[in-house]
Motif scaffolding. Structure first.
Motif, short mmCIF file in Angstrom:
data_model
loop_
_atom_site.label_atom_id
_atom_site.label_comp_id
_atom_site.label_asym_id
_atom_site.label_seq_id
_atom_site.Cartn_x
_atom_site.Cartn_y
_atom_site.Cartn_z
N LEU A 51 -29.65 -34.56 -40.78
CA LEU A 51 -30.09 -34.44 -39.40
C LEU A 51 -30.26 -35.78 -38.72
N ARG A 52 -29.81 -35.85 -37.51
CA ARG A 52 -30.03 -37.01 -36.67
C ARG A 52 -30.33 -36.52 -35.26
N GLY A 53 -31.10 -37.25 -34.53
CA GLY A 53 -31.39 -36.85 -33.15
C GLY A 53 -32.88 -36.81 -32.93
N PRO A 54 -33.28 -36.93 -31.66
CA PRO A 54 -34.70 -37.16 -31.36
C PRO A 54 -35.59 -35.96 -31.68
N GLN A 55 -35.09 -34.76 -31.48
CA GLN A 55 -35.97 -33.62 -31.55
C GLN A 55 -35.29 -32.48 -32.27
N VAL A 56 -35.86 -32.05 -33.38
CA VAL A 56 -35.26 -30.95 -34.11
C VAL A 56 -36.34 -29.90 -34.38
N LEU A 57 -35.90 -28.67 -34.54
CA LEU A 57 -36.84 -27.65 -35.00
C LEU A 57 -37.31 -28.05 -36.37
N ILE A 58 -38.61 -28.02 -36.60
CA ILE A 58 -39.08 -28.39 -37.92
C ILE A 58 -39.30 -27.15 -38.78
N LYS A 60 -41.68 -25.50 -40.29
CA LYS A 60 -42.62 -24.41 -40.01
C LYS A 60 -42.03 -23.42 -39.01
N ASP A 61 -41.33 -23.93 -38.01
CA ASP A 61 -40.78 -23.07 -36.96
C ASP A 61 -39.53 -22.34 -37.44
N ILE A 62 -38.68 -23.06 -38.17
CA ILE A 62 -37.50 -22.42 -38.76
C ILE A 62 -37.94 -21.29 -39.70
N GLY A 63 -38.96 -21.58 -40.50
CA GLY A 63 -39.44 -20.58 -41.45
C GLY A 63 -39.92 -19.32 -40.75
N LEU A 64 -40.57 -19.50 -39.62
CA LEU A 64 -41.07 -18.33 -38.90
C LEU A 64 -39.91 -17.46 -38.41
N VAL A 65 -38.82 -18.10 -37.99
CA VAL A 65 -37.64 -17.33 -37.60
C VAL A 65 -37.11 -16.55 -38.80
N LEU A 66 -36.98 -17.23 -39.93
CA LEU A 66 -36.45 -16.56 -41.13
C LEU A 66 -37.34 -15.38 -41.53
N ALA A 67 -38.65 -15.61 -41.58
CA ALA A 67 -39.56 -14.58 -42.09
C ALA A 67 -39.72 -13.42 -41.12
N LYS A 68 -39.79 -13.71 -39.82
CA LYS A 68 -40.07 -12.64 -38.86
C LYS A 68 -38.83 -11.80 -38.55
N THR A 69 -37.64 -12.38 -38.71
CA THR A 69 -36.43 -11.61 -38.42
C THR A 69 -35.86 -11.00 -39.70
N GLY A 70 -36.24 -11.54 -40.85
CA GLY A 70 -35.76 -10.98 -42.11
C GLY A 70 -34.26 -11.06 -42.30
N ILE A 71 -33.62 -12.02 -41.66
CA ILE A 71 -32.16 -12.15 -41.79
C ILE A 71 -31.80 -12.51 -43.23
N ASN A 72 -30.60 -12.08 -43.62
CA ASN A 72 -30.18 -12.27 -45.01
C ASN A 72 -28.66 -12.35 -45.13
N LYS A 73 -28.17 -12.21 -46.34
CA LYS A 73 -26.73 -12.43 -46.61
C LYS A 73 -25.81 -11.46 -45.86
N GLU A 74 -26.39 -10.49 -45.16
CA GLU A 74 -25.55 -9.56 -44.40
C GLU A 74 -25.63 -9.78 -42.89
N GLY A 81 -27.92 -24.36 -28.67
CA GLY A 81 -28.86 -25.43 -28.36
C GLY A 81 -29.34 -26.13 -29.60
N GLY A 82 -30.21 -27.13 -29.38
CA GLY A 82 -30.79 -27.83 -30.53
C GLY A 82 -29.79 -28.71 -31.23
N GLY A 83 -29.12 -29.52 -30.44
CA GLY A 83 -28.03 -30.40 -30.80
C GLY A 83 -27.81 -30.79 -32.24
N SER A 84 -28.82 -31.19 -32.95
CA SER A 84 -28.57 -31.77 -34.27
C SER A 84 -28.30 -30.73 -35.35
N GLY A 85 -28.53 -29.46 -35.04
CA GLY A 85 -28.16 -28.43 -35.99
C GLY A 85 -29.22 -28.07 -37.01
N SER A 86 -30.46 -28.50 -36.80
CA SER A 86 -31.48 -28.24 -37.81
C SER A 86 -31.67 -26.74 -38.02
N LEU A 87 -31.62 -25.96 -36.94
CA LEU A 87 -31.80 -24.52 -37.09
C LEU A 87 -30.53 -23.84 -37.58
#
Lengths: 227, 227, 227, 227
Positions: A51-58, A60-74, A81-87
């Motif tokens: 990752l490079r760039g001034p502002q990335v999702l960190i 804790k926030d990425i984790g909340l997306v993963l846990a609350k949406t329950g997305i998986n291999k399917e 948005g979020g230029g550097s690709g952290s999410l």
């Protein structure tokens, strides 16, 4: 972060020989007699380095997306948005297919490079303006980390599965308010608006206290579903 | 949460006929003329309905494990403790293989039932005491939500891959302290001790404020790696 | 909270005789042989008992007003809003003179009663609408806990000393925004906008953790000065 | 912060003449034509300028002491620790009499100087070790901001009024634990253990968010009363 096993690896603690790198040994020594441990990097090791760039999702926030949406291999996901690709890299790490809309050529090339280094085949990067529409259909999740997410509400409504998630990440409450307004009379339903505060602790012998330094704010997250 | 398509589904808003349930229609009506939307449940829909028990890891904390360890479809994980399975089911949702150590027969049967309802094939449930050791090898992650995690430090050290993660979840700092003590002179290295505070917001017309109710504490999380 | 030394005092643990109450003894016994400790109530003892009403400024927020404005035995203060008097009584406890604008007759009578019970001579209560103006001059502090503080900005500007404080307490950020707007082109200068989160801890033998229950929000505080 | 009205005052924006300083004018101009506003400093103006030293109690924590103990113009207080005097000066600002125990000669002289500049007559500074005992009697409040408050528990018990407050300020929970232990079998009763998190907000046109920078920790506060 060794990239070429045919070359010696230079570090601030001395040089590790290519011969050692290719050996099966876990414990190596540099030419300065410093001890090194050799192991395959995990996803977070790579993620933090790429990752490079001034502002990335960190995390804790990425984790909340993963846990609350329950997305998986399917899951089929679109991220914008979020230029550097952290999410989007974190999503690609667990999903079946992630399509990223990134119109900025510089950011586009950073994400391409990072996806290649990670060897991700399921990340589809489009140099296209998400405000103009979303081509994919039957999506399980759309994530938006951009200044005017209200311009995507209508498109999201069309291409999400019923019950699927739209997650918005925004620094300002004025933006959150405007986005919420855009969902009125659509099938996009705001479920929760929240933020996470991360508190680090220092525990060592007699010391047992929160760290003095703390990040006071990252972003507000709006979790929506299509109903 | 319809379980049998051959039977009428009874709700507090009236009965939906089996015929309707099997149709391709997305919008259904009960015999009381109430509108229903029919869609495949997402993982969080199932997760919230299956879980029973007084205390479960909640999404913000589960998310942090997912994001900070970067586990994915190739990861082999062991989880112990946390009776109702809130964490192990979430891990199984994204990992290759999750083995759960659960010695309590009642909790064992709840988790088995939940895994079956979710149709998870990659969750291997052992009615075995994790304090007696871990059989699996070359693990990418071990998660512990139990009262005396320090009794697992030595076993974890043996069966984790180099660079892999051990994550501890504990309500009390006295326990955190005792666990950290147990890692001295082992290859288990404490990376971070942290907690997340989740703040919900209410935004509606003139209202724009945090919710008055807030959960003041869930647990402290200790992130370790084997180095 | 004995009010009449000539009468026996009835409690849920039995009756304490008037004779005992008037004695110099610190340790008393009820007729049920329960032990009682006799002492002069402190201001917080009285404050907690006198207050009635759904929503009051709580100590963390009152304390911030006291500490940030540095008001003392020489300060002249005007307070408006906050019906039950939690703030104005605390101000009167340390200031020279507090004038309260309270147009609601019910609240007016509660505050009068409370001020009398506390024996405060420096609290001047006016049944008057603060939106119509402030009579006092050369004030050191004005505190407002009411729905439309922007209707007081102009009056406050006139009657505050140069350098003196105006403190606004508001539940919603939309109100904060509207108030800030009202200070443009006035001598009222917004110094800080902040909120305090209070976290209680439980420490007993092996237990060492934050309380699970927490108040997620009380109000936003805007500190202004006349420059 | 003009100290001598007989001399010109030099600032980074130019010099203000002694003649202007002594005039009744509120608006002055420096020799560089910069505008200045002349007013009597409030306590916080002085407080912020006088304090020196790496670590001081900040306003949110001082305020909590003021609000929770309800001390006022009739209170007799003893304060110990916290070298630079941030707390004892704030206490002296509202109390009848504050005695400070400060054995460190350097800190002693800083506090003396600050008390003089503020013109406080009610602050009595002793160059004495509080661990050796407290001479004052019938105190309404004792505040301790020092490394081993448990060495003061017994003295505090003797010299506090019944119902009066002892407030401890400590950075580490290990210290809090040890202090609480010291109160067992004494008349010092722990009422509450808490901490305050201060969150600053930035609200300007489209911006409406918490500040990114935040102080993650100052100290834990233990509120006790003698019962």
């Amino acid at each position: 972060m060794v990239k070429d096993l045919e070359e010696d690896f230079h570090t601030q603690y001395g040089i590790i020989s290519a011969k050692d790198l290719k050996s099966e040994k876990e414990m190596l020594f540099s030419n300065k007699k410093e001890k090194f441990l050799l192991f395959n990097p995990t996803f977070p090791d790579l993620w933090e380095n790429l990752l490079r760039g001034p502002q990335v999702l960190i995390q804790k926030d990425i984790g909340l997306v993963l846990a609350k949406t329950g997305i998986n291999k399917e899951s089929k996901v679109v991220d914008a948005g979020g230029g550097s690709g952290s999410l989007c890299l974190s999503l690609a790490n667990v999903c079946k297919e992630v399509t990223v809309y990134e119109i900025n050529p510089e950011h586009h090339s950073i994400i391409t490079k990072n996806a290649n280094l990670l060897g991700f085949k399921n990340l589809n990067l489009k140099q296209q303006d998400v405000y103009q529409g979303i081509d994919e259909k039957e999506l399980d999740l759309i994530t938006l980390d951009l200044p005017e997410p209200w311009r995507v509400t209508k498109s999201a409504e069309k291409v999400l599965k019923t019950g699927a998630f739209l997650v918005i990440y925004l620094p300002n409450l004025t933006q959150v308010q405007q986005f919420i307004e855009s969902t009125k009379e659509s099938r996009i339903t705001v479920i929760e608006i929240l933020e996470l505060l991360e508190r680090k602790w220092k525990i060592e012998e007699k010391i047992m206290r929160p760290e003095f330094e703390m990040l006071g704010h990252t972003g507000f997250m709006v979790f929506c579903r299509k109903f």
